[in-house]
Design an enzyme around this catalytic site. Sequence first.
Site, PDB file in Angstrom:
ATOM      1  N   GLY A  12       1.124  -1.214   0.061  1.00 58.88           N
ATOM      2  CA  GLY A  12       0.074  -0.171  -0.219  1.00 58.88           C
ATOM      3  C   GLY A  12       1.038   1.525   0.004  1.00 58.88           C
ATOM      4  O   GLY A  12       0.128   2.725   0.444  1.00 58.88           O
ATOM      5  N   VAL A  63      -2.934  -7.757  -2.470  1.00 58.07           N
ATOM      6  CA  VAL A  63      -2.128  -8.116  -1.426  1.00 58.07           C
ATOM      7  C   VAL A  63      -2.889  -9.634  -0.714  1.00 58.07           C
ATOM      8  O   VAL A  63      -2.233  -9.836   0.049  1.00 58.07           O
ATOM      9  CB  VAL A  63      -1.560  -7.461  -0.125  1.00 58.07           C
ATOM     10  N   SER A 141      -5.342  -0.145  13.930  1.00 55.35           N
ATOM     11  CA  SER A 141      -6.221   1.105  13.915  1.00 55.35           C
ATOM     12  C   SER A 141      -6.120   0.981  15.284  1.00 55.35           C
ATOM     13  O   SER A 141      -6.214  -0.332  16.434  1.00 55.35           O
ATOM     14  CB  SER A 141      -7.392   1.102  13.009  1.00 55.35           C
ATOM     15  N   TYR A 154     -13.310  -3.880   9.240  1.00 54.37           N
ATOM     16  CA  TYR A 154     -12.411  -3.097  10.427  1.00 54.37           C
ATOM     17  C   TYR A 154     -12.115  -3.339  11.719  1.00 54.37           C
ATOM     18  O   TYR A 154      -9.921  -3.809  11.589  1.00 54.37           O
ATOM     19  CB  TYR A 154     -12.642  -1.580   9.280  1.00 54.37           C
TER      20      TYR A 154
HETATM   21  P1  NDP Z   1      -5.054   4.799   2.026  1.00 52.73           P
HETATM   22  O1  NDP Z   1      -6.510   4.462   0.965  1.00 52.73           O
HETATM   23  O2  NDP Z   1      -4.631   6.884   1.816  1.00 52.73           O
HETATM   24  O3  NDP Z   1      -3.613   4.077   0.788  1.00 52.73           O
HETATM   25  C1  NDP Z   1      -4.225   2.549   1.080  1.00 52.73           C
HETATM   26  C2  NDP Z   1      -3.281   2.051   0.643  1.00 52.73           C
HETATM   27  O4  NDP Z   1      -3.189   0.462   0.545  1.00 52.73           O
HETATM   28  C3  NDP Z   1      -2.836   2.472  -1.166  1.00 52.73           C
HETATM   29  O5  NDP Z   1      -1.773   2.773  -1.322  1.00 52.73           O
HETATM   30  C4  NDP Z   1      -3.643   1.404  -2.098  1.00 52.73           C
HETATM   31  O6  NDP Z   1      -3.795   1.223  -3.624  1.00 52.73           O
HETATM   32  C5  NDP Z   1      -3.366   0.247  -0.976  1.00 52.73           C
HETATM   33  N1  NDP Z   1      -4.529  -1.241  -0.987  1.00 52.73           N
HETATM   34  C6  NDP Z   1      -5.769  -0.964  -0.127  1.00 52.73           C
HETATM   35  N2  NDP Z   1      -5.842  -2.322  -0.661  1.00 52.73           N
HETATM   36  C7  NDP Z   1      -5.235  -3.097  -1.858  1.00 52.73           C
HETATM   37  C8  NDP Z   1      -5.152  -4.224  -1.856  1.00 52.73           C
HETATM   38  N3  NDP Z   1      -6.143  -5.014  -1.180  1.00 52.73           N
HETATM   39  N4  NDP Z   1      -3.761  -5.020  -2.938  1.00 52.73           N
HETATM   40  C9  NDP Z   1      -2.750  -4.029  -2.337  1.00 52.73           C
HETATM   41  N5  NDP Z   1      -2.512  -2.096  -2.237  1.00 52.73           N
HETATM   42  C10 NDP Z   1      -3.956  -2.351  -1.459  1.00 52.73           C
HETATM   43  O7  NDP Z   1      -5.095   4.019   3.594  1.00 52.73           O
HETATM   44  P2  NDP Z   1      -4.135   5.090   4.539  1.00 52.73           P
HETATM   45  O8  NDP Z   1      -2.694   6.076   3.915  1.00 52.73           O
HETATM   46  O9  NDP Z   1      -5.438   6.448   5.031  1.00 52.73           O
HETATM   47  O10 NDP Z   1      -3.759   3.830   5.126  1.00 52.73           O
HETATM   48  C11 NDP Z   1      -2.735   2.977   5.625  1.00 52.73           C
HETATM   49  C12 NDP Z   1      -3.545   1.827   6.894  1.00 52.73           C
HETATM   50  O11 NDP Z   1      -3.283   2.780   7.916  1.00 52.73           O
HETATM   51  C13 NDP Z   1      -4.555   1.450   6.367  1.00 52.73           C
HETATM   52  O12 NDP Z   1      -3.584   0.184   6.042  1.00 52.73           O
HETATM   53  C14 NDP Z   1      -4.864   1.917   7.026  1.00 52.73           C
HETATM   54  O13 NDP Z   1      -5.998   1.124   7.738  1.00 52.73           O
HETATM   55  C15 NDP Z   1      -4.072   2.641   8.463  1.00 52.73           C
HETATM   56  N6  NDP Z   1      -4.610   3.002   9.839  1.00 52.73           N
HETATM   57  C16 NDP Z   1      -5.140   4.860   8.487  1.00 52.73           C
HETATM   58  C17 NDP Z   1      -5.748   5.544   9.445  1.00 52.73           C
HETATM   59  C18 NDP Z   1      -6.327   6.668   9.310  1.00 52.73           C
HETATM   60  O14 NDP Z   1      -7.017   8.019   9.695  1.00 52.73           O
HETATM   61  N7  NDP Z   1      -5.444   7.333   7.569  1.00 52.73           N
HETATM   62  C19 NDP Z   1      -6.259   5.311  11.317  1.00 52.73           C
HETATM   63  C20 NDP Z   1      -5.647   4.055  11.735  1.00 52.73           C
HETATM   64  C21 NDP Z   1      -5.125   3.097  10.757  1.00 52.73           C
HETATM   65  P3  NDP Z   1      -4.998   0.734  -4.273  1.00 52.73           P
HETATM   66  O15 NDP Z   1      -5.653   1.153  -3.966  1.00 52.73           O
HETATM   67  O16 NDP Z   1      -4.184   1.360  -5.423  1.00 52.73           O
HETATM   68  O17 NDP Z   1      -4.350  -0.782  -4.204  1.00 52.73           O
END
Ligand code: NDP
Length: 247
Positions: A12, A63, A141, A154
């Site tokens: 990600g 993933v 989280s 989640y």
């Molecule tokens: P974003 O939605 O901004 O980014 C998510 C990333 O994960 C993207 O690069 C997306 O790319 C990738 N992704 C999603 N699904 C898949 C998949 N099946 N396979 C490969 N890549 C995947 O999220 P955040 O940066 O906000 O969050 C990052 C992490 O932090 C997550 O695990 C989230 O749960 C956690 N988190 C975030 C919080 C927040 O407030 N933002 C709070 C607590 C935890 P693509 O869509 O192209 O696959």
Amino acid sequence: MDFEGKIGFVTGGSRGIGREIALQMAKRGAAVAIVSRGKDDAERVASEIESLGVKARGYACDVSSIDEASRVAQSAIEDLGTPDFLVNNAGIVRDKLILRMTPEDWNQVIATNLTGVYNFVRVFSPHFIKKRSGRIVNISSVIGLVGNAGQTSYAASKAGVIGLTKSLAKEFAPRGITVNAVAPGYIATAMTNDLGEEIQTKMLEMIPLRRFGTVEDVANVVIFLLSGMADYLTGHVINCDGGMVMG
Ligand code: NDP
């Protein structure tokens, strides 16, 4: 915190928190591989990282698929070498009240947020074990700790990541590999941008430091856990949440 000669792998990594973690690793001299489902986005961030003067690769990968994880891990090892750092960051939300949550919604969240972590741990573990070193940081989280109405899938996936982290830390400690988790609170990214103003105001009231977190706030904690300064830490969950959830 010199990562010269190190190799990092971030799931990600194409935007948000994962992108910032990848950039911070690279700024300290590590070569970095990132994956996301979107190939163009992953390649664009890899080019951005290469402009910092280190090697980088971006791969398309879902993933939740062990076959894709296996294929991409092999490519990364061929292109950059065996990783020293694995950061399992990819995650999604499909928030719904339980009566509206379909089995597909549920399965997609668990498959991405929890099975996705297992998949990359599984494919890289033999290499870490062989080297008798490695750092794994999983992004959970605070919702996995305290739960939230409308976020059952989640919260379950992120609580699962914590259980996985602690068990794996015990399993891998004798092999010189540390495993920790970071539990962000409310971080301003694409994932949270869509929440309405009312929810955002409510959230802010729950944060003692009275501001939303930034991607840099989370990346700083991850970089610390990957660094030599965290040599004696394993099996921990560090909340990065402005004081939202304590204890
Ligand atoms: P974003 O939605 O901004 O980014 C998510 C990333 O994960 C993207 O690069 C997306 O790319 C990738 N992704 C999603 N699904 C898949 C998949 N099946 N396979 C490969 N890549 C995947 O999220 P955040 O940066 O906000 O969050 C990052 C992490 O932090 C997550 O695990 C989230 O749960 C956690 N988190 C975030 C919080 C927040 O407030 N933002 C709070 C607590 C935890 P693509 O869509 O192209 O696959």
